[in-house]
Design a protein around this motif. Sequence first.
Motif, PDB file in Angstrom:
ATOM      1  N   VAL A   1       0.847  -1.187   0.000  1.00  0.00           N
ATOM      2  CA  VAL A   1       0.000   0.000   0.000  1.00  0.00           C
ATOM      3  C   VAL A   1       0.885   1.241   0.000  1.00  0.00           C
ATOM      4  O   VAL A   1       2.079   1.189   0.301  1.00  0.00           O
ATOM      5  N   ASP A   2       0.275   2.370  -0.348  1.00  0.00           N
ATOM      6  CA  ASP A   2       0.984   3.649  -0.363  1.00  0.00           C
ATOM      7  C   ASP A   2       0.790   4.440   0.916  1.00  0.00           C
ATOM      8  O   ASP A   2       1.655   5.224   1.318  1.00  0.00           O
ATOM      9  N   ILE A   3      -0.361   4.274   1.542  1.00  0.00           N
ATOM     10  CA  ILE A   3      -0.718   5.044   2.741  1.00  0.00           C
ATOM     11  C   ILE A   3      -1.362   4.091   3.730  1.00  0.00           C
ATOM     12  O   ILE A   3      -2.217   3.278   3.355  1.00  0.00           O
ATOM     13  N   VAL A   4      -0.965   4.185   4.998  1.00  0.00           N
ATOM     14  CA  VAL A   4      -1.596   3.388   6.050  1.00  0.00           C
ATOM     15  C   VAL A   4      -2.411   4.318   6.939  1.00  0.00           C
ATOM     16  O   VAL A   4      -1.909   5.346   7.418  1.00  0.00           O
ATOM     17  N   LEU A   5      -3.668   3.965   7.132  1.00  0.00           N
ATOM     18  CA  LEU A   5      -4.531   4.661   8.080  1.00  0.00           C
ATOM     19  C   LEU A   5      -4.584   3.827   9.359  1.00  0.00           C
ATOM     20  O   LEU A   5      -5.095   2.706   9.355  1.00  0.00           O
ATOM     21  N   TYR A   6      -4.029   4.364  10.417  1.00  0.00           N
ATOM     22  CA  TYR A   6      -4.065   3.713  11.726  1.00  0.00           C
ATOM     23  C   TYR A   6      -5.233   4.320  12.500  1.00  0.00           C
ATOM     24  O   TYR A   6      -5.160   5.470  12.932  1.00  0.00           O
ATOM     25  N   LEU A   7      -6.285   3.552  12.677  1.00  0.00           N
ATOM     26  CA  LEU A   7      -7.491   4.085  13.308  1.00  0.00           C
ATOM     27  C   LEU A   7      -7.563   3.665  14.773  1.00  0.00           C
ATOM     28  O   LEU A   7      -7.324   2.506  15.113  1.00  0.00           O
ATOM     29  N   HIS A   8      -7.882   4.635  15.636  1.00  0.00           N
ATOM     30  CA  HIS A   8      -8.144   4.405  17.054  1.00  0.00           C
ATOM     31  C   HIS A   8      -6.914   3.878  17.795  1.00  0.00           C
ATOM     32  O   HIS A   8      -7.000   2.932  18.575  1.00  0.00           O
ATOM     33  N   ARG A   9      -5.776   4.508  17.558  1.00  0.00           N
ATOM     34  CA  ARG A   9      -4.555   4.167  18.287  1.00  0.00           C
ATOM     35  C   ARG A   9      -4.596   4.784  19.680  1.00  0.00           C
ATOM     36  O   ARG A   9      -5.159   5.860  19.888  1.00  0.00           O
ATOM     37  N   GLU A  10      -3.942   4.142  20.629  1.00  0.00           N
ATOM     38  CA  GLU A  10      -3.899   4.666  21.994  1.00  0.00           C
ATOM     39  C   GLU A  10      -3.174   6.003  22.057  1.00  0.00           C
ATOM     40  O   GLU A  10      -3.508   6.857  22.889  1.00  0.00           O
ATOM     41  N   ALA A  11      -2.173   6.184  21.204  1.00  0.00           N
ATOM     42  CA  ALA A  11      -1.398   7.435  21.190  1.00  0.00           C
ATOM     43  C   ALA A  11      -1.059   7.776  19.750  1.00  0.00           C
ATOM     44  O   ALA A  11      -0.981   6.887  18.884  1.00  0.00           O
ATOM     45  N   PRO A  12      -0.863   9.072  19.452  1.00  0.00           N
ATOM     46  CA  PRO A  12      -0.481   9.441  18.081  1.00  0.00           C
ATOM     47  C   PRO A  12       0.852   8.811  17.690  1.00  0.00           C
ATOM     48  O   PRO A  12       1.743   8.624  18.526  1.00  0.00           O
ATOM     49  N   ILE A  13       0.988   8.512  16.416  1.00  0.00           N
ATOM     50  CA  ILE A  13       2.253   8.012  15.883  1.00  0.00           C
ATOM     51  C   ILE A  13       3.178   9.198  15.642  1.00  0.00           C
ATOM     52  O   ILE A  13       2.755  10.238  15.120  1.00  0.00           O
TER      53      ILE A  13
ATOM     54  N   THR B   1      -8.921   8.098  21.500  1.00  0.00           N
ATOM     55  CA  THR B   1      -7.885   7.491  20.675  1.00  0.00           C
ATOM     56  C   THR B   1      -7.517   8.457  19.551  1.00  0.00           C
ATOM     57  O   THR B   1      -8.028   9.578  19.495  1.00  0.00           O
ATOM     58  N   TYR B   2      -6.667   7.991  18.635  1.00  0.00           N
ATOM     59  CA  TYR B   2      -6.158   8.863  17.583  1.00  0.00           C
ATOM     60  C   TYR B   2      -6.141   8.122  16.253  1.00  0.00           C
ATOM     61  O   TYR B   2      -5.734   6.963  16.160  1.00  0.00           O
ATOM     62  N   ASP B   3      -6.608   8.820  15.211  1.00  0.00           N
ATOM     63  CA  ASP B   3      -6.563   8.306  13.843  1.00  0.00           C
ATOM     64  C   ASP B   3      -5.366   8.946  13.140  1.00  0.00           C
ATOM     65  O   ASP B   3      -5.294  10.177  13.030  1.00  0.00           O
ATOM     66  N   CYS B   4      -4.447   8.121  12.677  1.00  0.00           N
ATOM     67  CA  CYS B   4      -3.184   8.605  12.117  1.00  0.00           C
ATOM     68  C   CYS B   4      -3.059   8.207  10.652  1.00  0.00           C
ATOM     69  O   CYS B   4      -3.450   7.105  10.263  1.00  0.00           O
ATOM     70  N   THR B   5      -2.502   9.108   9.859  1.00  0.00           N
ATOM     71  CA  THR B   5      -2.277   8.867   8.432  1.00  0.00           C
ATOM     72  C   THR B   5      -0.782   8.876   8.167  1.00  0.00           C
ATOM     73  O   THR B   5      -0.106   9.864   8.447  1.00  0.00           O
ATOM     74  N   VAL B   6      -0.272   7.768   7.609  1.00  0.00           N
ATOM     75  CA  VAL B   6       1.169   7.620   7.405  1.00  0.00           C
ATOM     76  C   VAL B   6       1.439   7.194   5.960  1.00  0.00           C
ATOM     77  O   VAL B   6       1.069   6.073   5.565  1.00  0.00           O
ATOM     78  N   PRO B   7       2.073   8.046   5.139  1.00  0.00           N
ATOM     79  CA  PRO B   7       2.490   7.605   3.808  1.00  0.00           C
ATOM     80  C   PRO B   7       3.702   6.687   3.932  1.00  0.00           C
ATOM     81  O   PRO B   7       4.623   6.961   4.710  1.00  0.00           O
TER      82      PRO B   7
END
Length: 256
Positions: A26-38, A224-230
């Motif tokens: 994949v090109d982008i990972v969406l990390y949904l509902h993490r305990e802490a921001p990445i 929680t935190y939703d994080c977007t990581v390319p």
Amino acid sequence: MVRINGRGATYGVVWYEEEPPGDSGVDIVLYLHREAPIADARYTPFLSLVTDLSIEEDAIMDSFGETCRYQIRRAESKDGLRMEFIDDPESRLDEFRAFFDAFARQKALAPADPRWLVAACKARQLALSSASRNGEALVWHAHVMSGNTARLQHSGSGFRNRENDYRALVGRANRWLHWRDMLRFKEMGIQRYDWGGLFEDESVPERAGINKFKKAFGGRQERTYDCTVPVTVRGRIYLAVRDTWRRWKSGKSPTP
């Protein structure tokens, strides 16, 4: 991981503390509902409500409000409801979408995303359930499963523009179906039932009503935190272009 082919990039979606595979493609990972921001990732805070399924069944029910417990027990004993739980639902997606999308139109909500539903099925992370009476579907739920958590993704009810007694029946069926969902997930070894979000601003009566419905089942609020990581050059370029387009669309010039 749920893998979705977007217009300009391929997304991978993971929930909670799940990690994508090393060869995710994949090109982008969406990390949904993490305990802490990445670290160094763009993120958005998210508020939800979580019910503990690891405790005894009676203890779960005892955490519900009195009216909620009464309506569930009445639905169980008097309403003649039938539950269907579908943990391999790809062949039933059209049926679910027809019901939910009709509900969404009446409520001015976005329809269910067919690409996401199919992708979640292929990842074996989607479960559907319904409550019906005399062969008529009253309520449908869709849940995403990740690790020890089941998260409510969609909930649709078929009571719009009907008489008050019927609306009351559907309201009871919805509560009953949530309860039966919890019991089924508990049997599967899942320990947490995530209600799919709470509105932080309750100034709109509709939002306040949705929050009140969910809070009647007890549970605890969870931030929680939703994080977007390319993770590829294509992903980084795509996000930069997308952000520029969104600023232009909103009438804001790009930051120098």
